[in-house]
Design a protein around this motif. Structure first.
Motif, PDB file in Angstrom:
ATOM      1  N   SER A  70     -37.713  36.117   4.873  1.00  0.00           N
ATOM      2  CA  SER A  70     -38.853  35.248   5.123  1.00  0.00           C
ATOM      3  C   SER A  70     -38.410  33.905   5.672  1.00  0.00           C
ATOM      4  O   SER A  70     -39.185  33.184   6.281  1.00  0.00           O
ATOM      5  N   GLN A  92     -47.490  43.772   5.604  1.00  0.00           N
ATOM      6  CA  GLN A  92     -46.034  43.907   5.611  1.00  0.00           C
ATOM      7  C   GLN A  92     -45.518  43.203   4.384  1.00  0.00           C
ATOM      8  O   GLN A  92     -45.732  42.004   4.218  1.00  0.00           O
ATOM      9  N   PHE A  93     -44.851  43.954   3.530  1.00  0.00           N
ATOM     10  CA  PHE A  93     -44.316  43.335   2.328  1.00  0.00           C
ATOM     11  C   PHE A  93     -42.956  42.741   2.626  1.00  0.00           C
ATOM     12  O   PHE A  93     -42.134  43.340   3.313  1.00  0.00           O
ATOM     13  N   ILE A  94     -42.732  41.576   2.113  1.00  0.00           N
ATOM     14  CA  ILE A  94     -41.452  40.905   2.323  1.00  0.00           C
ATOM     15  C   ILE A  94     -40.708  40.962   1.007  1.00  0.00           C
ATOM     16  O   ILE A  94     -41.145  40.386   0.012  1.00  0.00           O
TER      17      ILE A  94
END
Lengths: 278, 329
Positions: free
Chosen positions: A106, A98-100
């Protein structure tokens, strides 16, 4: 006179015997694939057939690695057959990173998801009866205009109606902010972009994504292309889904392509149906 | 990416490591049998049977000939990798917490816990020839640690120094010719759980219970970067090909049941090496991650968790395509 044959075992007994024994496991190696079939009983005492398909690959590696590959197994694995032992090695479900992208996400507090479910408290609860602005009616800039007169009655009615609804109990998933959670529970097929999705079937086995793109690119911007492929061979399974950006383009594509001859086959194009819930 | 799940252990994983070429993956756990796996397909090559309790640490030499393990049964053992035989067993006074071969594998170092009335000790042994005689050999160098015990250790540049991480958060670099401290710094406030070198060994990363991981220069011990999280960090690893750092952690196993159930506590978290910012997470474990290791080719990584599983995950193309947004001004 007919002589009765010796009955070796009755058919009823045979069924009994069959239930006890399991078919022997088999192992087939063909065109780069190893297919292992096993039978066993599951927790409900039902017979289960397990088919595992392994892909056999050849790799070129350095000499030292190749030499290590010939080492025989030892310790608790000494009796394992070549190849992964399902008792110790398994392939688990797909997991994606999962890219933040944004920093705020975050650093979101732990139970941030639940905040939306609380009834909104900080919202302005008063409203101008004249112009619906966020101020008291007394300080309304339109106070002495015609608008004030006309709106006064009407506005009063609607605020009455509003207060009536806000006093009512609203289930958490219907509240504002709860909606986000609600949608995430829907089946993945029910996304909004499906309204511009079409299904193309009767494609040739040798069709690749580039062919598909050529085929549909003329109708308008495409959001997503999906060509169903056979896992082991990589050949097309004969159908594909195309998500257009606009529904009008999708309709045009269906009209033009349905019945269109392509690679000696006649294409069948229709709206993509949402998956049936079962 | 479909991860491989390696289920060779009955208890929590303590440490995992790849060999230098990356074809083998070693795992140690709180059960007594370290395992070795082929990293490509997850096939188990064997187990090293002999320890009588938890195995805290392991290391493999650069030629992949021998393995050194240390455990709670107060022994440090050397193994032949091809056959899985226990070549030598060094008896210690308390449990062995860390052990490492030097890069050349001419020497190895191990540290013992402060327990049973014995102080924490660092020992250096000669491993140029590995046979039974090592069991009775006296260490070529040995010294006591009087303050907080050593919880992690790596070899420094050119096998001339070792760096120890301590329970109180100190980092000490020791000169092996004199056995004296060269640098002593305290950048962490809690226990240092793990230390790993970068590919060229010029930097190392520490993972600490104080919820941070920090990057240091190996020779000058200068603090370079800091990666902050909101949970204890159990392990950190540096990507050999990209400017990426992966951190794994979570609560202590004893605290897991008392905390929020939200998913994501046990993710592997990817940070950018330079910008110190998180950009990705990978789920998978049911408990805290205890140990992480990047494959030497940088295209996959492995994690070992409190749940007893080792997961080998190869990266998707999207990981390599991902670029970190930043202002070039």
């Amino acid at each position: 006179m007919p002589v009765a044959d010796d009955i070796q075992s009755s058919w009823a007994d045979e069924v009994e015997i069959d239930q006890g024994a399991l078919p022997p496991p088999s192992e087939v190696v063909e065109n780069g694939l190893k297919i292992v079939t096993e039978y066993k009983y599951d927790n409900d005492n039902k017979k289960v057939k397990i088919v595992r398909t392994y892909k056999i690959e050849k790799r070129v590696v350095s000499k030292s690695i190749a030499k290590r590959k010939t080492w025989s197994k030892f310790g608790d694995s000494a009796n394992d057959k070549p190849g992964p032992n399902p008792a110790t090695t398994n392939v688990s479900e797909d997991v994606f990173m999962q890219f933040i992208s944004s920093k705020e996400e975050s650093q979101r507090p732990d139970d941030g998801e639940l905040d939306g479910l609380k009834p909104p408290t900080s919202r302005v609860i008063f409203k101008c009866r004249t112009c619906q602005g966020d101020h008291w009616t007394l300080s309304c800039p339109f106070q002495h205009t015609e608008l004030a007169q006309a709106k006064a009655n009407e506005a009063a009615k609607s605020t009455d109606a509003k207060t009536a609804t806000t006093n009512k109990y609203v289930a958490p998933y219907l509240r504002e902010g709860g909606a986000g959670r609600g949608t995430s529970r829907e089946p993945p097929g029910a996304r909004r972009d499906d309204i511009a999705a079409i299904r193309i079937s009767n494609l040739s086995n040798f069709a690749v994504e580039a062919d598909l793109e050529d085929l549909v690119k003329g109708f308008g911007p495409v959001q997503k292309l999906y060509l169903a492929k056979e896992k082991s061979t990589g050949h097309c399974k004969g159908f594909a889904y195309v998500h257009f950006k606009f529904r009008a383009d999708a309709a045009k594509a269906i009209q033009t392509l349905n019945g269109h001859g392509y690679d000696h086959l006649i294409l069948n194009v229709e709206w993509s149906k949402p998956p049936q819930n079962n | 990416m479909k991860p491989l799940m390696l289920q060779g252990h009955e208890r929590a994983i303590t440490q995992i490591k790849y060999n230098r070429e990356g074809d083998l993956l070693f795992s140690a756990a709180k059960d007594s049998k370290p395992n070795v796996w082929w990293s490509l397909n997850g096939e188990r090559l064997g187990t090293f049977n002999g320890h009588g309790g938890v195995v805290w640490c392991l290391d493999v030499d650069w030629q992949t000939i021998n393995l050194i393990t240390g455990g709670g049964d107060s022994s440090c053992r050397l193994w032949d990798l091809e056959t899985g035989k226990n070549i030598a067993t060094i008896k210690t006074n308390s449990s062995v917490r860390t052990c490492n071969f030097s890069f050349s594998a001419y020497q190895a170092a191990y540290t013992t816990d402060k327990a049973m009335g014995r102080p924490c000790e660092v020992s250096i042994i000669d491993t140029r020839t590995i046979d039974e005689s090592i069991s009775t050999q006296t260490p070529i160098l040995k010294w006591e640690i009087t303050d907080s015990k050593v919880t992690s250790m790596v070899w420094g540049t050119l096998d001339e120094t070792i760096i120890t991480g301590h329970e109180a958060g100190d980092l000490i670099q020791w000169d092996l010719r004199t056995g004296k401290k060269v640098h002593s710094i305290k950048e962490h406030t809690h226990q240092i759980n793990d230390m790993q070198l970068s590919r060229d060994a010029t930097m190392f990363i520490t993972a600490s219970k104080d919820q941070t991981a920090k990057l240091f220069d190996t020779s000058s011990m200068e603090l370079l970067k800091e990666y902050k999280t909101e949970r204890p960090v159990n392990s950190a690893a540096l990507s050999p090909i990209l400017d990426h750092v992966v951190l794994g952690g979570g609560q202590d196993a004893m605290e897991v049941t008392t905390t929020s159930t939200r998913q994501g506590k046990f993710d592997a978290r990817f940070f950018h090496l330079v910008f110190e910012e998180e950009f990705g997470r990978v789920k998978g474990h049911f408990g805290p991650i205890n140990s992480l290791a990047f494959h030497p080719d940088g295209k996959s990584y492995a994690s070992g968790g409190e749940d007893g599983y080792v997961r080998v995950q190869s990266f998707d193309q999207s990981y390599f395509d991902y670029t970190f947004d930043y202002n070039r001004d």
